[in-house]
Design a protein around this motif. Structure first.
Motif, PDB file in Angstrom:
ATOM      1  N   GLU A  44      -0.796   4.162  -7.046  1.00 59.23           N
ATOM      2  CA  GLU A  44       0.317   2.675  -6.561  1.00 59.23           C
ATOM      3  C   GLU A  44       0.015   2.267  -5.490  1.00 59.23           C
ATOM      4  O   GLU A  44       0.295   1.217  -4.758  1.00 59.23           O
ATOM      5  N   ARG A  45      -0.124   3.567  -4.873  1.00 59.96           N
ATOM      6  CA  ARG A  45      -0.346   3.052  -3.147  1.00 59.96           C
ATOM      7  C   ARG A  45      -1.762   2.472  -2.617  1.00 59.96           C
ATOM      8  O   ARG A  45      -1.508   1.307  -2.165  1.00 59.96           O
ATOM      9  N   LEU A  46      -2.576   2.606  -3.285  1.00 53.84           N
ATOM     10  CA  LEU A  46      -3.891   2.165  -2.985  1.00 53.84           C
ATOM     11  C   LEU A  46      -3.472   1.191  -4.300  1.00 53.84           C
ATOM     12  O   LEU A  46      -4.273  -0.317  -3.367  1.00 53.84           O
ATOM     13  N   ARG A  47      -2.997   0.717  -5.210  1.00 51.73           N
ATOM     14  CA  ARG A  47      -3.456  -1.060  -6.088  1.00 51.73           C
ATOM     15  C   ARG A  47      -2.283  -1.680  -4.770  1.00 51.73           C
ATOM     16  O   ARG A  47      -2.409  -2.683  -4.314  1.00 51.73           O
ATOM     17  N   ALA A  48      -1.362  -1.252  -3.923  1.00 52.30           N
ATOM     18  CA  ALA A  48      -1.125  -1.777  -3.068  1.00 52.30           C
ATOM     19  C   ALA A  48      -1.470  -2.123  -1.998  1.00 52.30           C
ATOM     20  O   ALA A  48      -1.284  -3.155  -1.486  1.00 52.30           O
ATOM     21  N   GLU A  49      -2.069  -1.233  -1.717  1.00 51.18           N
ATOM     22  CA  GLU A  49      -2.689  -1.229  -0.578  1.00 51.18           C
ATOM     23  C   GLU A  49      -4.078  -2.982  -0.381  1.00 51.18           C
ATOM     24  O   GLU A  49      -4.316  -3.617   0.068  1.00 51.18           O
ATOM     25  N   LEU A  50      -4.460  -2.533  -2.060  1.00 51.95           N
ATOM     26  CA  LEU A  50      -5.969  -3.120  -2.568  1.00 51.95           C
ATOM     27  C   LEU A  50      -5.353  -5.092  -2.573  1.00 51.95           C
ATOM     28  O   LEU A  50      -5.741  -5.460  -2.374  1.00 51.95           O
ATOM     29  N   GLY A  52      -2.359  -5.713  -0.237  1.00 53.36           N
ATOM     30  CA  GLY A  52      -2.320  -6.434   0.445  1.00 53.36           C
ATOM     31  C   GLY A  52      -3.307  -6.994   1.163  1.00 53.36           C
ATOM     32  O   GLY A  52      -3.432  -8.357   2.212  1.00 53.36           O
ATOM     33  N   LEU A  53      -4.761  -6.610   1.322  1.00 53.24           N
ATOM     34  CA  LEU A  53      -5.958  -6.797   1.307  1.00 53.24           C
ATOM     35  C   LEU A  53      -6.287  -8.172   0.769  1.00 53.24           C
ATOM     36  O   LEU A  53      -6.824  -8.643   1.914  1.00 53.24           O
ATOM     37  N   SER A  55      -4.840 -10.195  -0.210  1.00 54.76           N
ATOM     38  CA  SER A  55      -4.037 -11.729   0.017  1.00 54.76           C
ATOM     39  C   SER A  55      -4.308 -12.423   1.362  1.00 54.76           C
ATOM     40  O   SER A  55      -4.205 -13.402   1.478  1.00 54.76           O
ATOM     41  N   GLU A  56      -5.251 -11.587   2.658  1.00 53.90           N
ATOM     42  CA  GLU A  56      -5.666 -11.549   3.259  1.00 53.90           C
ATOM     43  C   GLU A  56      -7.176 -12.117   3.986  1.00 53.90           C
ATOM     44  O   GLU A  56      -7.892 -12.895   4.666  1.00 53.90           O
TER      45      GLU A  56
END
Length: 195
Positions: A44-50, A52-53, A55-56
């Motif tokens: 879940e942390r990795l998916r959230a980071e992905l 977030g990235l 979106s940029e």
């Protein structure tokens, strides 16, 4: 403190011999139970980071990221198929050693052929009978055109262009029922686009 009380209660009942103390066994069980939860949390942390990235990123960056994700997913599927193929081969070997008919071979023969697109979109793997035959997009188009003429035309094309596939897939001739299955798979998987 409760952990110290558990081994003593086991000794009183005569259950403590040869077994690890209950406190240690319980921590191992709880670690195993917590392990999937930790993996899920890490995913879940990795998916959230992905996310977030992503979106940029601009359009070009997103296209590259999606392409890489498709390649990774494809590689995971191939690894799974290879593992299953190895398991079938091992099962077939065990059955053959006992003198029984090989179940793995029957399962491979019964499995329908399928095409898996390569990550580049220009190649396709024919996954069938424990084999992974690589075809270019132009070859698949030519096979589909030949298949529209029936198994005999597809056989003629394979003989001329890809005799290796005939041998690896153990096709016996234009009247082989497996060749008809391949024709059906080609026609149900691909469409010829008219210019």
């Amino acid at each position: 403190m409760a952990k110290a009380a558990d081994p003593e209660s086991d000794k009183g009942k005569g259950k403590g011999k040869g077994k690890p103390p209950a406190g240690k066994g319980d921590s191992g069980a709880s670690a195993r139970a917590a392990s999937p939860a930790r993996k899920d949390a890490a995913l879940e942390r990795l998916r959230a980071e992905l996310a977030g990235l992503a979106s940029e990123l601009d359009g070009e960056g997103l296209e590259f990221l999606i392409e890489q994700a498709r390649v990774l997913r494809y590689n995971m599927e191939v690894e799974t198929l290879e593992r299953l193929g190895d398991e079938l081969e091992a099962s077939r070997g065990r059955a053959g050693a006992r003198g029984a008919p090989a179940k793995g071979g029957a399962a491979k023969a019964a499995a329908a052929p399928r095409f898996v697109a390569g990550g580049d979109g220009k190649t396709f793997h024919l996954v069938w009978k424990g084999e992974y035959k690589l075809f270019g997009a132009d070859e698949v188009a030519a096979m589909l055109k030949a298949a529209r003429g029936g198994p005999a035309r597809l056989w003629a094309w394979l003989e001329k262009e890809r005799a290796d596939a005939i041998g690896d897939l153990a096709l016996s001739g234009s009247s082989d029922p497996d060749l008809a299955r391949l024709v059906s798979t080609l026609e149900s998987t691909f469409v010829i686009r008219e210019p």
